[in-house]
Design an enzyme around this catalytic site. Structure first.
Site, PDB file in Angstrom:
ATOM      1  N   LEU A  49      -1.263  -0.923  -4.047  1.00  0.00           N
ATOM      2  CA  LEU A  49      -2.546   0.039  -3.887  1.00  0.00           C
ATOM      3  C   LEU A  49      -2.004   1.460  -3.738  1.00  0.00           C
ATOM      4  O   LEU A  49      -1.311   1.643  -2.937  1.00  0.00           O
ATOM      5  CB  LEU A  49      -3.080  -0.368  -2.441  1.00  0.00           C
ATOM      6  CG  LEU A  49      -3.550  -1.837  -2.314  1.00  0.00           C
ATOM      7  CD1 LEU A  49      -4.130  -2.071  -0.926  1.00  0.00           C
ATOM      8  CD2 LEU A  49      -4.415  -2.194  -3.680  1.00  0.00           C
ATOM      9  N   TYR A  77       0.843  -1.204  -0.025  1.00  0.00           N
ATOM     10  CA  TYR A  77      -0.043  -0.109   0.065  1.00  0.00           C
ATOM     11  C   TYR A  77       0.918   1.178   0.074  1.00  0.00           C
ATOM     12  O   TYR A  77       1.736   1.442   0.936  1.00  0.00           O
ATOM     13  CB  TYR A  77      -0.922  -0.144   1.221  1.00  0.00           C
ATOM     14  CG  TYR A  77      -1.980   1.029   1.259  1.00  0.00           C
ATOM     15  CD1 TYR A  77      -2.350   1.805   0.426  1.00  0.00           C
ATOM     16  CD2 TYR A  77      -2.789   1.152   2.311  1.00  0.00           C
ATOM     17  CE1 TYR A  77      -3.102   2.561   0.457  1.00  0.00           C
ATOM     18  CE2 TYR A  77      -3.633   2.163   2.638  1.00  0.00           C
ATOM     19  CZ  TYR A  77      -4.067   2.911   1.616  1.00  0.00           C
ATOM     20  OH  TYR A  77      -4.901   3.871   1.803  1.00  0.00           O
ATOM     21  N   CYS A  78       0.696   2.074  -0.999  1.00  0.00           N
ATOM     22  CA  CYS A  78       1.491   3.405  -1.112  1.00  0.00           C
ATOM     23  C   CYS A  78       2.704   3.079  -1.063  1.00  0.00           C
ATOM     24  O   CYS A  78       3.112   2.275  -1.886  1.00  0.00           O
ATOM     25  CB  CYS A  78       0.846   4.459   0.082  1.00  0.00           C
ATOM     26  SG  CYS A  78       1.390   5.885  -0.024  1.00  0.00           S
ATOM     27  N   ILE A  79       3.635   3.869  -0.100  1.00  0.00           N
ATOM     28  CA  ILE A  79       5.118   3.647  -0.316  1.00  0.00           C
ATOM     29  C   ILE A  79       5.458   1.969  -0.007  1.00  0.00           C
ATOM     30  O   ILE A  79       6.449   1.726  -0.135  1.00  0.00           O
ATOM     31  CB  ILE A  79       5.834   4.607   0.408  1.00  0.00           C
ATOM     32  CG1 ILE A  79       7.251   4.726   0.199  1.00  0.00           C
ATOM     33  CG2 ILE A  79       5.615   4.196   2.149  1.00  0.00           C
ATOM     34  CD1 ILE A  79       7.480   5.523  -0.884  1.00  0.00           C
TER      35      ILE A  79
END
Length: 594
Positions: free
Chosen positions: A352, A323-325
């Site tokens: 994501l 998710y994200c980073i």
């Protein structure tokens, strides 16, 4: 009567005295020696000088904009005069779409406040129009000026001041200033709990208890090192998929955004579909973890988690969700496996709202330049970490009217403590970033965009090349994401060497991801076409109603293993359960006590 009037005036007088004293003290003590504030101020001065120079060389454009402003302001004056005379006069300046600041009835019904509202909105529009009309500015300068103009305009909104906000004035009269006294108390509490910048509470600090109200999916911590805890969740089905699932949350946030209340928990939903779910809970770093860098998050983080999962489950591959980073970290881990010519340990990779190409960093790009990053590095090296409270304020100011000033008004002017909201509680539960990791993130990823070029990011003796990653991938981006722009995330998918499936969800960076099927709130778009640009991809995409979660489950089916196996026990002889989920690291709050 006179006595009551004095009693009502005292809190108000006290508020104004406190307001002047506290803000001047905060400006002097908190911002005066802050190298980032100084760097931003110097950069803003340079940008304004370039703006004034461009204005001087484009007098005709400026004259046209000024004339339009004068004509508009004259019309507002005539409109307000008509209203004051009792004429049926509709406002000529309407609120911008989605702007909820002026919903109180008096903003449009009372001539004086309607005049103030219209004049403010007209000025704001004219100022931004002036910036758009000026030629000769470089795009980075124009973007920075647009951001800081917007920040200034919204900070000076009449809604933010007692004497110009009719709703606050009415409440102050009704409560005889008690709302302001309560606001002073809330402000002082928030100031004491803030870092360099004022962090305004978005929900009650006592609203939720982790493990009781949030992060309640049953599980156990089965591994812990200096960087993360690995949680294995207990199965809720008699049999499970053969291939285990590893979730890698962003290391700049707490993991429980994916395990909120029971009905909003992606972790619980995945477990209930038959996955053996493992999740990494990152340590909230303090000064003692200053030297932990991005390569440590790979070696002692994701690779270590995959190794432990293999020992517990005897499976040599995992399906992984980043998710994200956390997705950037997942891609980097797979690239390191490829660089070391190791067998790919990730059977399928789900990203994501993940950036791999940082050419378009979103609105946070206004802070991505060498002077500001050097100042951040100075401050982070001195502290040993990038203070998560400052990071939280920065992200809030990307949506200042809905994530900052509205809470300023409600908390400090109306004296209302915010309501209980699980996502905002998580958003306020900040996480530090180690100094070494912050340096890599800001300079190598955001500023230099090194990960997009094969071999420029090195982990030990190995260069990372995303093109060598052949693992099939699923990219979920969200249409209103202001942190990871959806077209930028889809562009980054093209850096990987394997087949990528692109899905665009509705809403933003958090709500578009945390979109459980039961709520049937947001839909998503899919398309088989290759991504070239946002406009053509979206034009050829098909919209589906409901959550993207079941669509992902269908996509993941080929990677779940040849057979189902009996539900797995938590842990193993080598890695027994250490403590119940949500574990120890997620309980760490700022500031970290060494």
């Amino acid at each position: 009567m006179e006595q009551n009037s004095n009693q009502g005036a005292d809190p108000i007088r006290h508020f104004f005295q406190w307001n002047e004293q506290m803000w001047s003290e905060m400006q002097r003590e908190r911002l005066g020696d802050n190298p980032v504030t100084q760097a931003l101020s110097e950069l803003n001065s340079q940008d304004l000088a370039a703006f004034y120079e461009s204005v001087a060389s484009n007098p005709a454009h400026l004259f046209d904009v000024q004339m339009q402003w004068w004509q508009g302001q004259l019309a507002i004056c005539q409109n307000a005069f008509g209203k004051s005379m009792g004429l049926d006069s509709t406002s000529i300046v309407e609120d911008p779409p989605g702007d909820r600041r002026f919903q109180y009835k008096a903003w449009k019904d009372e001539p004086n406040f309607d005049f103030l509202r219209q004049s403010y909105l007209h000025f704001a529009k004219s100022l931004m129009k002036t910036l758009d009309a000026i030629e000769g500015l470089s795009e980075p300068v124009r973007q920075r000026l647009a951001f800081f103009f917007r920040q200034t305009i919204n900070a000076l909104s009449p809604t933010n001041f007692i004497w110009s906000n009719p709703e606050v004035l009415q409440r102050t009269l009704e409560e005889k200033g008690a709302n302001l006294v309560k606001g002073v108390q809330l402000f002082q509490e928030d100031l004491a709990a803030s870092g360099e910048l004022l962090k305004i509470r978005m929900t009650k600090r006592s609203a939720f208890v982790l493990g009781e109200d949030l992060a309640t999916t049953p599980g156990e911590v089965v591994f812990r090192n200096d960087i993360f805890e690995l949680i294995q969740y207990k199965a809720s089905t008699e049999s499970v998929f053969q291939t285990p699932l590893l979730i890698i949350p962003p290391f700049i946030n707490k993991f429980y955004i994916l395990d909120l209340k029971e009905q909003n928990s992606l972790v619980r939903w995945l477990r209930d579909q038959g996955h053996t779910v493992f999740l990494m809970s990152w340590r909230n770093p303090g000064k003692g973890q200053a030297d932990i860098g991005f390569q440590d998050l790979i070696h002692s983080g994701t690779m270590e988690a995959i190794r432990v999962i293999e020992q517990i489950t005897s499976e040599k591959e995992v399906n992984a969700i980043g998710y994200c980073i956390g997705g950037t970290l997942l891609a980097s881990t797979m690239a390191l496996y490829a660089a070391r010519r190791m067998k790919p340990r990730v059977k399928s990779a789900t990203f994501l709202t993940t950036l791999l190409d940082f050419t378009q960093p979103g609105e946070i790009g206004v802070f991505i330049n060498d002077p500001v990053i050097r100042a951040m590095e100075l401050m982070n090296d001195a502290e040993g970490f990038f203070d998560g409270r400052q990071m939280a304020v920065t992200f809030s100011l990307l949506r200042e009217n809905s994530l900052y000033w509205n809470y300023y008004i409600d908390n400090y002017l109306k004296g209302e403590e915010p309501s209980d909201f699980d996502i905002l509680y998580w958003n306020s539960d900040s996480t530090n970033l180690s100094a070494a990791c912050a340096r890599f993130l800001l300079r190598e990823l955001y500023l230099n965009n090194s990960l997009s070029r094969g071999g420029e990011v090195r982990v030990g003796n190995f260069g990372l090349d995303l093109a060598k990653v052949k693992t099939p991938s699923f990219f979920l981006s969200t249409k209103d994401d202001h942190i990871a722009l959806w077209d930028a995330t889809f562009k980054g998918a093209g850096l990987l060497g394997g087949e990528s499936t692109l899905v665009l969800g509705e809403s933003g960076h958090v709500a578009g991801v945390v979109n459980p099927p039961g709520k049937n709130k947001y839909g998503y778009w899919t398309s088989d076409q290759r991504f070239e640009d946002a406009e053509s991809w979206l034009a050829g995409a098909t919209r589906a109603a409901g959550s993207w979660w079941p669509h992902w489950q269908q996509w993941a089916t080929p990677y779940l293993g040849d057979q189902q196996v009996a539900a797995r026990e938590v842990g193993s002889e080598e890695y027994p359960a250490l403590m119940a989920a949500p574990g120890r690291y997620v309980q760490q709050t700022l500031p970290i006590e060494e």
